[in-house]
Design an enzyme around this catalytic site. Structure first.
Site, PDB file in Angstrom:
ATOM      1  N   TRP A  87       0.790  -1.375  -0.041  1.00 53.93           N
ATOM      2  CA  TRP A  87      -0.137   0.029  -0.140  1.00 53.93           C
ATOM      3  C   TRP A  87       0.792   1.251   0.263  1.00 53.93           C
ATOM      4  CZ3 TRP A  87      -4.260  -1.504  -1.966  1.00 53.93           C
ATOM      5  CH2 TRP A  87      -4.777  -2.694  -1.246  1.00 53.93           C
TER       6      TRP A  87
ATOM      7  N   ASP B 102      -1.582   6.669   5.914  1.00 56.10           N
ATOM      8  CA  ASP B 102      -2.665   5.715   5.568  1.00 56.10           C
ATOM      9  C   ASP B 102      -2.762   4.994   6.875  1.00 56.10           C
ATOM     10  OD1 ASP B 102      -4.381   3.289   4.719  1.00 56.10           O
ATOM     11  OD2 ASP B 102      -3.050   3.206   2.892  1.00 56.10           O
TER      12      ASP B 102
ATOM     13  N   LYS C 278     -11.921  -2.123   7.270  1.00 58.99           N
ATOM     14  CA  LYS C 278     -11.193  -2.659   8.277  1.00 58.99           C
ATOM     15  C   LYS C 278     -11.944  -2.549   9.714  1.00 58.99           C
ATOM     16  CE  LYS C 278      -8.308  -3.455   4.512  1.00 58.99           C
ATOM     17  NZ  LYS C 278      -7.611  -2.420   3.644  1.00 58.99           N
TER      18      LYS C 278
HETATM   19  C1  LIG Z   1      -7.179  -2.151   2.312  1.00 62.40           C
HETATM   20  C2  LIG Z   1      -6.004  -1.269   2.516  1.00 62.40           C
HETATM   21  C3  LIG Z   1      -6.047  -0.297   1.278  1.00 62.40           C
HETATM   22  C4  LIG Z   1      -6.955  -0.315   0.344  1.00 62.40           C
HETATM   23  O1  LIG Z   1      -8.059   0.207   0.525  1.00 62.40           O
HETATM   24  P1  LIG Z   1      -9.241   0.172  -0.610  1.00 62.40           P
HETATM   25  O2  LIG Z   1     -10.205   1.070   0.148  1.00 62.40           O
HETATM   26  O3  LIG Z   1      -9.544  -1.005  -1.201  1.00 62.40           O
HETATM   27  O4  LIG Z   1      -8.831   1.180  -1.585  1.00 62.40           O
HETATM   28  C5  LIG Z   1      -5.091   0.611   1.535  1.00 62.40           C
HETATM   29  N1  LIG Z   1      -4.058   0.658   2.566  1.00 62.40           N
HETATM   30  C6  LIG Z   1      -4.287  -0.043   3.793  1.00 62.40           C
HETATM   31  C7  LIG Z   1      -3.387   0.279   4.646  1.00 62.40           C
HETATM   32  C8  LIG Z   1      -5.144  -1.099   3.546  1.00 62.40           C
HETATM   33  O5  LIG Z   1      -5.298  -1.807   4.609  1.00 62.40           O
END
Ligand SMILES: *Cc1c(COP(=O)(O)O)cnc(C)c1O
Length: 361
Positions: free
Chosen positions: A102, A172, A196
């Site tokens: 990511w 993020d 999540k």
């Molecule tokens: C799941 C995840 C993403 C991707 O998220 P989307 O909403 O599917 O774009 C990005 N960064 C992290 C840390 C994630 O766990």
């Protein structure tokens, strides 16, 4: 009705009380005669839901007044583009710590819109640790500095933050938001896909310091401007109404049933310790991450034997412990133990692992 213990990395388990409440309110939301899915996002009833969701998030996360909360769509992945488009307008430079897929995607996307620099990476060991960084390498006039706070796939987490001075730190926090208290004032932007720890997929939460909402790069689509959503209180177009409603219920659960983020952290630490302690003493299973960098939320582990791993995942699923297969880039297993995973789920998983180890020794 048999509910499984769901260790999915996302979309993931939701608190049972939230699902029950949503079920109760499904056909007739508080006397409106409609489901939240069916009502106009401009209605008074819905307006109260989105406002309450924001107020709860501000309360639970202790978000300072000079930050805006935006409820967007497009996933965390859209933020990989939205951030550089909106922020790479000064020097046009940004710094990145590459701690997994990511983080790398955020870097690659930013490189399309400006000058993106890798400060450090842990790719050499399949991202099994958080790399050291040297502040002397930081770009002094960068428009931002990006990290992925909790690395969902690899199971690492930043336990200390880079000191970026006046350069806005952007994180993020998709897989760690609401898992423990976080000092929002240390960041320029925090963003997370909701699926999540916050609710269903479809909602992306962005917490942005007001001074960072400015004129973006000229090519930026209207929907990708932070100002568009900020000026319209996330109602420029139809927001992900139902996901916001569930997020509101999750926030009520954290505040009223758990007792806030300090309590949430205690519970999460207890859950993680149960599994990590077992991995450290087991002769069959071991964690794949450097101990100092371990995540509270995502715990990858292996036996060292691919066939045995596959057998474990299969037998675990039959016993009601589902989605334990590791990410394809790491292999083995991964237990995601987000907020809504009850402690009994982890206790029972550990008991199952002990029995599996004894049976297959
Ligand atoms: C799941 C995840 C993403 C991707 O998220 P989307 O909403 O599917 O774009 C990005 N960064 C992290 C840390 C994630 O766990």
């Amino acid at each position: 009705m048999a509910r499984v213990y769901n260790f999915s990395a996302g979309p993931s388990v939701l608190p049972e009380s939230v699902l029950r409440r949503a079920a109760d309110e499904m056909l007739d939301y508080q006397g409106s005669g409609q489901s939240v899915m069916e009502m106009s996002h401009r209605s008074k009833t819905y307006d109260a839901i989105i406002k309450e969701c924001e107020a709860l998030l501000r309360e639970v996360m202790n978000i300072p007044d000079n930050y805006k909360v935006l409820f967007l769509q497009g996933g965390a992945s859209s933020q990989f583009a939205m951030i550089p488009l909106n922020l790479l307008t000064g020097s046009g430079k940004a710094d990145f710590l590459i701690t997994g897929q990511w983080a790398n995607k955020a870097y690659q996307e930013a490189a399309r819109y400006g000058e993106a620099k890798v400060i450090a990476s842990s790719k050499d060991k399949t991202f099994s640790y958080i790399p050291e960084w040297d502040e002397a390498d930081f770009t002094p006039d960068a428009d931002y500095f990006h990290i992925c706070m909790n690395n969902t796939i690899y199971g690492t987490k930043f336990h200390k933050l880079p000191e970026t001075g006046d350069v806005p730190l952007i994180a993020d926090v998709s897989s760690c938001i609401l898992s423990e208290p976080i000092d929002v004032s240390k960041f320029g932007i925090l963003y997370a896909g909701a699926q999540k720890n916050m609710g269903p997929a479809g909602l992306t939460v962005v917490i942005i310091r007001e001074d960072l909402i400015k004129e973006p790069q000229a090519c930026t689509p209207t929907m990708f401007k932070y100002s568009t959503h900020s000026e319209n209180d996330s109602m420029f177009n139809t927001p992900p109404c139902y996901s916001i409603y569930i997020c509101k219920l999750v926030l009520e659960w954290i505040r009223d049933e758990i007792g806030g983020l300090e309590k949430m952290k205690e519970i999460n630490e207890k859950k993680a310790k149960l599994l990590y302690d077992f991995l450290d003493e087991s002769a069959m299973f071991r964690g794949t991450v450097e101990k100092k960098d371990r995540s509270l939320m995502n715990i990858p582990f292996v036996t060292g034997n691919d066939e045995l791993d596959a057998c474990f995942v299969k037998e675990a699923a039959s016993a009601g412990f589902v989605n334990l297969k590791g990410h394809r880039s790491v292999g083995g297993m991964r237990a995601s133990i987000y907020n809504a995973m009850p402690i009994e789920g982890v206790e029972k998983l550990v008991a199952f692992m002990k029995a599996f180890e004894a049976a297959n020794a």
